[in-house]
Motif scaffolding. Structure first.
Motif, PDB file in Angstrom:
ATOM      1  N   LEU A 145      31.754  36.453  29.144  1.00  0.00           N
ATOM      2  CA  LEU A 145      32.747  36.908  29.146  1.00  0.00           C
ATOM      3  C   LEU A 145      33.192  37.302  27.805  1.00  0.00           C
ATOM      4  O   LEU A 145      33.523  36.296  27.222  1.00  0.00           O
ATOM      5  CB  LEU A 145      33.820  36.339  30.156  1.00  0.00           C
ATOM      6  CG  LEU A 145      34.969  37.168  30.289  1.00  0.00           C
ATOM      7  CD1 LEU A 145      35.048  38.565  31.155  1.00  0.00           C
ATOM      8  CD2 LEU A 145      36.300  36.341  30.876  1.00  0.00           C
ATOM      9  N   LYS A 146      33.248  38.457  27.157  1.00  0.00           N
ATOM     10  CA  LYS A 146      33.802  38.722  25.681  1.00  0.00           C
ATOM     11  C   LYS A 146      35.128  38.934  25.857  1.00  0.00           C
ATOM     12  O   LYS A 146      35.663  39.680  26.602  1.00  0.00           O
ATOM     13  CB  LYS A 146      33.049  39.917  25.305  1.00  0.00           C
ATOM     14  CG  LYS A 146      33.348  40.202  23.871  1.00  0.00           C
ATOM     15  CD  LYS A 146      32.818  39.186  22.726  1.00  0.00           C
ATOM     16  CE  LYS A 146      32.980  39.675  21.365  1.00  0.00           C
ATOM     17  NZ  LYS A 146      32.136  39.943  20.685  1.00  0.00           N
ATOM     18  N   ILE A 147      36.082  38.253  25.016  1.00  0.00           N
ATOM     19  CA  ILE A 147      37.543  38.552  24.756  1.00  0.00           C
ATOM     20  C   ILE A 147      37.749  38.791  23.375  1.00  0.00           C
ATOM     21  O   ILE A 147      37.629  37.826  22.412  1.00  0.00           O
ATOM     22  CB  ILE A 147      38.081  37.202  25.266  1.00  0.00           C
ATOM     23  CG1 ILE A 147      37.716  36.796  26.714  1.00  0.00           C
ATOM     24  CG2 ILE A 147      39.659  37.164  25.407  1.00  0.00           C
ATOM     25  CD1 ILE A 147      37.911  35.524  27.240  1.00  0.00           C
ATOM     26  N   GLU A 148      38.237  40.108  23.137  1.00  0.00           N
ATOM     27  CA  GLU A 148      38.635  40.425  21.749  1.00  0.00           C
ATOM     28  C   GLU A 148      40.152  40.420  21.834  1.00  0.00           C
ATOM     29  O   GLU A 148      40.739  41.041  22.698  1.00  0.00           O
ATOM     30  CB  GLU A 148      38.207  41.842  21.555  1.00  0.00           C
ATOM     31  CG  GLU A 148      36.703  41.525  21.483  1.00  0.00           C
ATOM     32  CD  GLU A 148      35.788  43.031  21.200  1.00  0.00           C
ATOM     33  OE1 GLU A 148      35.721  43.208  19.999  1.00  0.00           O
ATOM     34  OE2 GLU A 148      35.595  43.608  22.213  1.00  0.00           O
ATOM     35  N   PRO A 149      40.832  40.523  20.520  1.00  0.00           N
ATOM     36  CA  PRO A 149      42.197  40.692  20.578  1.00  0.00           C
ATOM     37  C   PRO A 149      42.734  42.016  20.968  1.00  0.00           C
ATOM     38  O   PRO A 149      42.086  43.088  20.690  1.00  0.00           O
ATOM     39  CB  PRO A 149      42.401  40.520  18.899  1.00  0.00           C
ATOM     40  CG  PRO A 149      41.138  39.560  18.576  1.00  0.00           C
ATOM     41  CD  PRO A 149      40.086  40.064  19.235  1.00  0.00           C
ATOM     42  N   GLY A 150      43.672  41.825  21.641  1.00  0.00           N
ATOM     43  CA  GLY A 150      44.224  43.084  22.168  1.00  0.00           C
ATOM     44  C   GLY A 150      43.708  43.989  23.218  1.00  0.00           C
ATOM     45  O   GLY A 150      44.052  44.971  23.730  1.00  0.00           O
TER      46      GLY A 150
END
Length: 125
Positions: A10-15
């Motif tokens: 699960l990739k989590i990037e800012p915004g």
């Protein structure tokens, strides 16, 4: 157990909303996903958040809160095998963490947890 060449994370990037991604499971692949040196933050359910070790020092955009800290820069969540290897998330784990991290908070940058910090320990012999 031999480590998997590619893993489902699960990739989590800012915004942004978290999203499922397949990534190469080697040093270069891991560093590419977090845009630099990495460290592991151990989560529930035999999962690991792999984050940029120097995100705050490098001024990366604040991303999400994990526990008592704010993570700067992109990170991903993967499974942790009994042998300590990164493995794919199960569909259930993917759902749990996608829901937990779905909201992309706005940080002011003034939060105490957003400040870079270094822990210095001295040893007296």
């Amino acid at each position: 157990m031999k480590n998997e060449n590619t893993i489902k994370v699960l990739k989590i990037e800012p915004g942004k909303m978290p999203y499922e991604k397949e990534m190469v499971n080697d040093l270069e692949g891991i560093q590419a996903e977090v845009e630099g040196m990495f460290e592991c933050v151990y989560l529930d359910n035999n999962c690991i958040a792999v984050v940029n070790e120097e995100g705050k020092l490098n001024g990366m955009e604040l991303n999400r809160r994990i526990g008592n800290d704010i993570i700067a820069g992109p990170f991903f969540i993967c499974g942790d095998s009994d042998d300590g290897e990164f493995i794919s998330l199960t569909d259930e784990q993917m759902e749990v963490f996608a829901s937990e991290f779905k909201d992309a908070p706005v940080f002011s940058g003034d939060e105490p947890e957003a400040q870079p910090r270094m822990i210095v320990t001295s040893f007296n012999y």
